[in-house]
Design a protein around this motif. Structure first.
Motif, short mmCIF file in Angstrom:
data_model
loop_
_atom_site.label_atom_id
_atom_site.label_comp_id
_atom_site.label_asym_id
_atom_site.label_seq_id
_atom_site.Cartn_x
_atom_site.Cartn_y
_atom_site.Cartn_z
N LEU A 290 0.79 -1.21 -0.11
CA LEU A 290 0.06 -0.11 0.04
C LEU A 290 0.69 1.15 -0.11
CD1 LEU A 290 -2.60 -1.06 2.76
CD2 LEU A 290 -2.45 -1.64 0.08
N TRP A 291 2.05 1.02 0.34
CA TRP A 291 3.12 2.32 0.42
C TRP A 291 3.45 2.83 -1.07
CZ3 TRP A 291 6.48 -0.52 4.55
CH2 TRP A 291 5.68 -0.54 5.96
N ARG A 292 3.34 1.78 -1.80
CA ARG A 292 3.68 2.02 -3.34
C ARG A 292 2.93 3.00 -3.90
NH1 ARG A 292 5.25 -3.29 -6.30
NH2 ARG A 292 4.88 -1.99 -8.18
N GLY A 293 3.74 4.08 -4.66
CA GLY A 293 2.74 5.08 -5.16
C GLY A 293 2.34 4.86 -6.57
N ASP A 294 2.75 3.67 -7.03
CA ASP A 294 2.51 3.65 -8.54
C ASP A 294 1.12 2.74 -8.75
OD1 ASP A 294 3.99 1.11 -7.41
OD2 ASP A 294 4.50 0.60 -9.36
N VAL B 101 -9.66 -5.40 5.47
CA VAL B 101 -8.68 -5.06 4.43
C VAL B 101 -9.13 -4.02 3.46
CG1 VAL B 101 -7.45 -6.06 2.16
CG2 VAL B 101 -8.01 -7.71 4.10
N THR B 102 -10.35 -3.83 3.23
CA THR B 102 -10.65 -2.69 2.54
C THR B 102 -10.46 -1.28 2.98
OG1 THR B 102 -12.26 -3.98 1.45
CG2 THR B 102 -12.55 -1.70 0.97
N GLU B 103 -10.76 -1.37 4.53
CA GLU B 103 -10.64 -0.19 5.27
C GLU B 103 -8.96 -0.02 5.28
OE1 GLU B 103 -11.62 -0.12 9.53
OE2 GLU B 103 -12.06 2.01 8.98
N ASP B 104 -8.23 -0.99 5.53
CA ASP B 104 -6.97 -0.82 5.57
C ASP B 104 -6.30 -0.10 4.36
OD1 ASP B 104 -6.25 -1.74 8.11
OD2 ASP B 104 -5.64 -3.59 7.47
N VAL B 105 -6.84 -0.53 3.12
CA VAL B 105 -6.56 -0.06 1.74
C VAL B 105 -6.93 1.56 1.55
CG1 VAL B 105 -6.46 -0.20 -0.67
CG2 VAL B 105 -6.28 -2.32 0.70
N ALA B 106 -8.07 1.59 2.06
CA ALA B 106 -9.03 3.03 1.71
C ALA B 106 -8.14 4.03 2.89
CB ALA B 106 -10.24 2.91 2.38
N ARG B 107 -7.49 3.54 4.05
CA ARG B 107 -7.21 4.47 4.90
C ARG B 107 -5.55 5.12 4.17
NH1 ARG B 107 -6.39 1.35 8.91
NH2 ARG B 107 -8.21 1.55 9.76
#
Ligand SMILES: NC(=O)C1=CN([C@@H]2O[C@H](COP(=O)(O)OP(=O)(O)OC[C@H]3O[C@@H](n4cnc5c(N)ncnc54)[C@H](OP(=O)(O)O)[C@@H]3O)[C@@H](O)[C@H]2O)C=CC1
Ligand SMILES: O=C1CO[C@H](CO)[C@@H](O)[C@@H]1O
Length: 370
Positions: free
Chosen positions: A65-69, A85-91
């Motif tokens: 998730l830290w990747r900007g690309d 998982v969706t909340e982690d990604v959304a955050r």
């Protein structure tokens, strides 16, 4: 426009059999650049097939998730993990232009998570599409149009009958072989996992549900709390219907009961989603067969997201919409447990509650079919 770069979270059956073929078909629009699965044995063959180096393979999705690309994170994990998982990604991607999330159905494992999931797009400012393929399928959209155009007059009632022999399915190389489906830790087991598609179809065709009442035959096998669930439904439109979901036995007769919609001047019949033909019979004796291509939902949903992210459409199936589908299944289970009549949708409208903070890509509208 460059291709959208995709990070896959969960490389199991849904990725292999449903999403990957659609990505292949849309290879001019999407490029898979990273994969995550806890089990390296699952990702290794995919890494080779997609030509991805070790730096693009993860056993934990958080560093990915830290990747900007990465533009799109596509989440295909067991149902009990969908919300977390969706909340982690959304955050992680909150308020970042050009980034979006796909989450498989059903969006959550219980009422609380489903409500919280419905609020994620507004809370984190991120577009989320729920991959409820029935709402993107050709057949359900054709039937929805027929009903709205009053092809069979005023719709009066329907029957919708689904039979799955889960105990037999468990022995096949298919979805029911997964441990998390056989011993679910989310509400409803296979009634939620598969029945949510039928609910999505019914709400897609007839709109919001006013009230329902369910009876169930309890069973002891883990995969579902009831061998069968029989549900009476009344929609805000006035249409009534009967939905049966039998997951513990076999259907030995053809033609199947399927979905039959009775109107004042005729009826619509879909035997099953893969049959390729919708039969329309009129009370005056005429009939027609409308052909469609089965299993186009996965392609249509990815195309809708691409068009939304490139400013041409808006996402059709948002968490807010899918919340209603999941709530309906949970309401059925509640009704069967308490013997009560349950109120389902408080509004007859599909317009998202956050319309005042209008953002075009979040608003519901019917997609263009391709
Ligand atoms: N729309 C449709 O028609 C269908 C939708 N689905 C939906 O797709 C989702 C996945 O189902 P399916 O592919 O059949 O299940 P699978 O068990 O085949 O695949 C899920 C994969 O996700 C992995 N996983 C679990 N937790 C994580 C995590 N935290 N991060 C990354 N990967 C993780 C699992 O690894 P491990 O096994 O090691 O836990 C497994 O490899 C479900 O939500 C299901 O409802 C599924 C089939 C059809
Ligand atoms: O969504 C799905 C489609 O139906 C399958 C079986 O009926 C499910 O197991 C799967 O998760």
């Amino acid at each position: 426009m460059d291709k959208l770069k995709v990070g896959i979270i969960g490389t199991g059956l849904a990725f292999e059999r449903l999403h990957y073929p659609a990505y292949q078909e849309l290879s001019d629009k999407y490029e898979i650049v990273a994969l995550c699965d806890p089990e390296p044995e699952n990702t290794r063959p995919w890494a080779e097939r997609l030509g991805l180096g070790v730096n693009n393979i993860y056993t934990d999705y958080r560093p990915m998730l830290w990747r900007g690309d990465i533009n799109v994170f596509d989440i295909m994990v067991p149902i009990e993990n969908n919300f977390r998982v969706t909340e982690d990604v959304a955050r992680a991607v909150a308020h970042q232009h050009g980034r979006a999330i796909i989450c498989e159905k059903p969006l959550a494992a219980n009422y609380e998570q489903a409500k919280a999931h419905a609020e994620l797009p507004r809370r984190y400012g991120v577009p989320i599409m729920i991959a409820e393929n029935y709402r993107y399928s050709e057949e359900i959209n054709i039937i929805r149009d027929m009903v709205r155009e009053k092809r069979i007059g005023e719709p009066v009632y329907f029957i919708n009958n689904r039979v799955i022999c889960f105990p037999e399915e468990m022995l096949k190389n298919d979805f029911a072989r997964t441990e998390w489906r056989q011993h679910p830790v989310f509400a409803g087991g296979v009634i939620m996992d598969s029945g949510v598609h039928d609910v999505a179809a019914m709400r897609h065709i007839f709109g919001a549900i006013d009230k329902l009442q369910a009876f169930g035959v309890p069973q002891h096998d883990d995969f579902a709390p009831y061998a069968v669930l029989n549900v009476n439904l009344r929609f805000h439109s006035g249409v009534t219907g009967q939905f049966s979901f039998y997951s513990a036995g076999k259907e030995m007769q053809r033609p199947l009961v399927g979905l039959r919609i009775f109107g004042t001047s005729g009826m619509i019949y879909l035997e099953e989603s893969d049959c390729g033909t919708i039969n329309v019979s009129y009370n005056d004796g005429r009939s027609e067969q409308v052909r469609y291509r089965p299993q186009r939902g996965y392609y249509n949903e990815l195309l809708n997201l691409y068009n939304a992210l490139t400013g041409r459409e808006i996402i059709s199936v948002t968490p807010e919409m899918e919340y209603g589908d999941v709530k309906t299944i949970l309401d059925m289970l509640r009704s069967a447990k308490n013997g009560s009549i349950v109120e389902v949708d408080s509004t007859s409208s599909y317009i998202p509650a956050y319309r005042p903070n209008y953002q075009p890509q979040f608003e519901y509208h019917p997609v263009t079919w391709h």
